[in-house]
Enzyme design. Sequence first.
Site, PDB file in Angstrom:
ATOM      1  N   CYS A  91       0.790  -1.241   0.000  1.00 20.73           N
ATOM      2  CA  CYS A  91       0.000   0.000   0.000  1.00 20.73           C
ATOM      3  C   CYS A  91       0.820   1.288   0.000  1.00 20.73           C
ATOM      4  CB  CYS A  91      -0.924   0.000   1.216  1.00 20.73           C
ATOM      5  SG  CYS A  91      -2.100  -1.349   1.167  1.00 20.73           S
TER       6      CYS A  91
HETATM    7  N1  LIG Z   1      -2.528  -5.702   2.084  1.00 21.00           N
HETATM    8  C1  LIG Z   1      -2.992  -4.658   2.717  1.00 21.00           C
HETATM    9  O1  LIG Z   1      -2.582  -4.359   3.850  1.00 21.00           O
HETATM   10  C2  LIG Z   1      -4.063  -3.771   2.119  1.00 21.00           C
HETATM   11  C3  LIG Z   1      -4.739  -2.863   2.947  1.00 21.00           C
HETATM   12  C4  LIG Z   1      -5.720  -2.057   2.394  1.00 21.00           C
HETATM   13  C5  LIG Z   1      -5.973  -2.120   1.035  1.00 21.00           C
HETATM   14  N2  LIG Z   1      -5.280  -2.986   0.232  1.00 21.00           N
HETATM   15  C6  LIG Z   1      -5.615  -3.023  -1.182  1.00 21.00           C
HETATM   16  O2  LIG Z   1      -6.443  -4.162  -1.420  1.00 21.00           O
HETATM   17  C7  LIG Z   1      -6.156  -4.725  -2.704  1.00 21.00           C
HETATM   18  C8  LIG Z   1      -5.781  -6.188  -2.553  1.00 21.00           C
HETATM   19  O3  LIG Z   1      -4.575  -6.266  -1.826  1.00 21.00           O
HETATM   20  P1  LIG Z   1      -4.087  -7.600  -1.134  1.00 21.00           P
HETATM   21  O4  LIG Z   1      -2.978  -7.208  -0.221  1.00 21.00           O
HETATM   22  O5  LIG Z   1      -5.244  -8.356  -0.587  1.00 21.00           O
HETATM   23  O6  LIG Z   1      -3.510  -8.378  -2.400  1.00 21.00           O
HETATM   24  P2  LIG Z   1      -3.042  -9.910  -2.453  1.00 21.00           P
HETATM   25  O7  LIG Z   1      -2.022  -9.990  -3.522  1.00 21.00           O
HETATM   26  O8  LIG Z   1      -2.739 -10.392  -1.081  1.00 21.00           O
HETATM   27  O9  LIG Z   1      -4.352 -10.684  -2.926  1.00 21.00           O
HETATM   28  C9  LIG Z   1      -4.944 -10.495  -4.154  1.00 21.00           C
HETATM   29  C10 LIG Z   1      -5.522 -11.832  -4.635  1.00 21.00           C
HETATM   30  O10 LIG Z   1      -6.215 -11.590  -5.850  1.00 21.00           O
HETATM   31  C11 LIG Z   1      -6.008 -12.699  -6.713  1.00 21.00           C
HETATM   32  N3  LIG Z   1      -6.337 -12.267  -8.072  1.00 21.00           N
HETATM   33  C12 LIG Z   1      -5.633 -11.467  -8.892  1.00 21.00           C
HETATM   34  N4  LIG Z   1      -6.330 -11.263 -10.038  1.00 21.00           N
HETATM   35  C13 LIG Z   1      -7.489 -11.929  -9.932  1.00 21.00           C
HETATM   36  C14 LIG Z   1      -8.631 -12.106 -10.768  1.00 21.00           C
HETATM   37  N5  LIG Z   1      -8.722 -11.504 -11.948  1.00 21.00           N
HETATM   38  N6  LIG Z   1      -9.629 -12.897 -10.345  1.00 21.00           N
HETATM   39  C15 LIG Z   1      -9.564 -13.510  -9.131  1.00 21.00           C
HETATM   40  N7  LIG Z   1      -8.524 -13.374  -8.291  1.00 21.00           N
HETATM   41  C16 LIG Z   1      -7.501 -12.587  -8.686  1.00 21.00           C
HETATM   42  C17 LIG Z   1      -4.571 -13.088  -6.450  1.00 21.00           C
HETATM   43  O11 LIG Z   1      -4.310 -14.433  -6.827  1.00 21.00           O
HETATM   44  C18 LIG Z   1      -4.469 -12.886  -4.931  1.00 21.00           C
HETATM   45  O12 LIG Z   1      -4.765 -14.064  -4.209  1.00 21.00           O
HETATM   46  C19 LIG Z   1      -5.067  -3.852  -3.304  1.00 21.00           C
HETATM   47  O13 LIG Z   1      -5.639  -2.870  -4.099  1.00 21.00           O
HETATM   48  C20 LIG Z   1      -4.431  -3.207  -2.097  1.00 21.00           C
HETATM   49  O14 LIG Z   1      -3.823  -1.972  -2.394  1.00 21.00           O
HETATM   50  C21 LIG Z   1      -4.351  -3.826   0.755  1.00 21.00           C
END
Ligand SMILES: NC(=O)c1ccc[n+]([C@@H]2O[C@H](COP(=O)([O-])OP(=O)(O)OC[C@H]3O[C@@H](n4cnc5c(N)ncnc54)[C@H](O)[C@@H]3O)[C@@H](O)[C@H]2O)c1
Length: 440
Positions: A277
Amino acid sequence: MKKSDTYTQLKKRIISKQAVVAVIGLGYVGLPMAVQFARKGFSVIGIDTSKKRVTRLKKGISYIGDVDDKDISEAVASKRFTVTTSAKPLSGCDVVIICVPTPLNRALKPDISYILSASKILKQNSRAGQLVILESTTYPGTTRDIIMPVLAGREGKAGKDFFLAFSPERIDPGNPRYDFSNIPKLVGGITEKCTCLAKTLYEMVTEKAIGLSSPESAEVTKLLENSFRIVNIGLINEFAHLCHKLGIDVWEVVEAAKTKPFGFMPFYPGPGVGGHCIPADPMYLSWKARKVGFETRMIDLAARVNINAPKHVVERISDLLKEQNKKIKGSNILLLGASYKENINDLRESPALDVIKLLDGKKAAWSYCDSFIPYLDICGIRAKSKTLSKSLVKKQDLVVILTGHSGVDYEMVAANAKLIFDTRNVAGKKGIKGENIVKL
Ligand SMILES: NC(=O)c1ccc[n+]([C@@H]2O[C@H](COP(=O)([O-])OP(=O)(O)OC[C@H]3O[C@@H](n4cnc5c(N)ncnc54)[C@H](O)[C@@H]3O)[C@@H](O)[C@H]2O)c1
């Protein structure tokens, strides 16, 4: 009797928990949220393109620190949580929540390819009457300009035939106090009805949901929160550098400033910023700002300071070794902690990776210990995490604390290391003193 409209029907299904919820992307954000919906009595279908992740979940094994294996097996056993790599079940869902990654590309510009691929599967499998919510952090306009045309093309009018909103995820992985259930949820819909439905949904599973006037307001609020962090981290990292030059202990200064009951919020220096992030999100904003002829100078400057933080750490390492008549080249340097923050297994954008690359470039004999990160693919090798022991510590010319995981025997490290460079003030926080400990 008059048949109720799409909005009323969906609202009733949400309130009665009959609504089936699909979560696209089961990562740090999507998985805890899917489990919470199932725990609260909704039927949840988790969709992820990663076969490995889906297989693990089917076996009741979690890969996210904030979700226990027990949470997964209970949710699966309750038959309220099913997981799949197929997008086909989307058509049978009432609500679709998108939680896919939003990284930066090589040119440090927004990479919304995952949002585009999620939109594609929505286009092929959605149906009229659904509520779609984007949770991935992104630049203002994404929900309206990217997702809405996909749905509008097939399903008709937003707020009438389908419902669309943005709701930023604000979780802080590894935080024992705040999680998905007690962090207020912001929602901004394309229309008032969209906002209202999304708010109703989150009120069923979280303590509080707040409606905003538009998806853009919700998108930018998340970017403001993370810009606030990047700017303040940049400021304190610069301050740490300055305090070092002045021979002042920056940690003491922050603790002192913290005693002011108003107008100050502590941020702490470190080896840089990491995670999915903080390094990426503000860049989404500055990219969008440039599109409208605006320069986000504060964000860009803070990002530069933070990007240089690992370099500053390596300069300090070089100076510390010089004082011992040693060079980085050939010195045994043990790095404690590799993940980007304490007590989690997330390595994304971790400043430890930059520190290692710089040390490796200078031919240091580096190794690392991190029980959360068993191995690292870096500098053309697969490095394995060492087991922390007295003999390992004694062998080192320098031990560098990069991430302050709990459960590490820092007393033992302090008692046996020739020299420690503590970039997180872990020793200070634990009351461990020693002439061999140098703080950032
Ligand atoms: N990690 C954090 O602390 C956090 C906090 C707040 C917001 N976010 C935001 O949330 C979003 C997700 O982040 P995250 O950390 O959970 O990511 P992550 O990489 O942990 O998880 C994302 C998942 O999405 C899957 N994926 C990708 N493309 C896909 C598709 N087309 N169909 C189905 N599955 C798909 C991936 O395989 C993965 O398992 C991002 O935009 C991030 O900026 C993250």
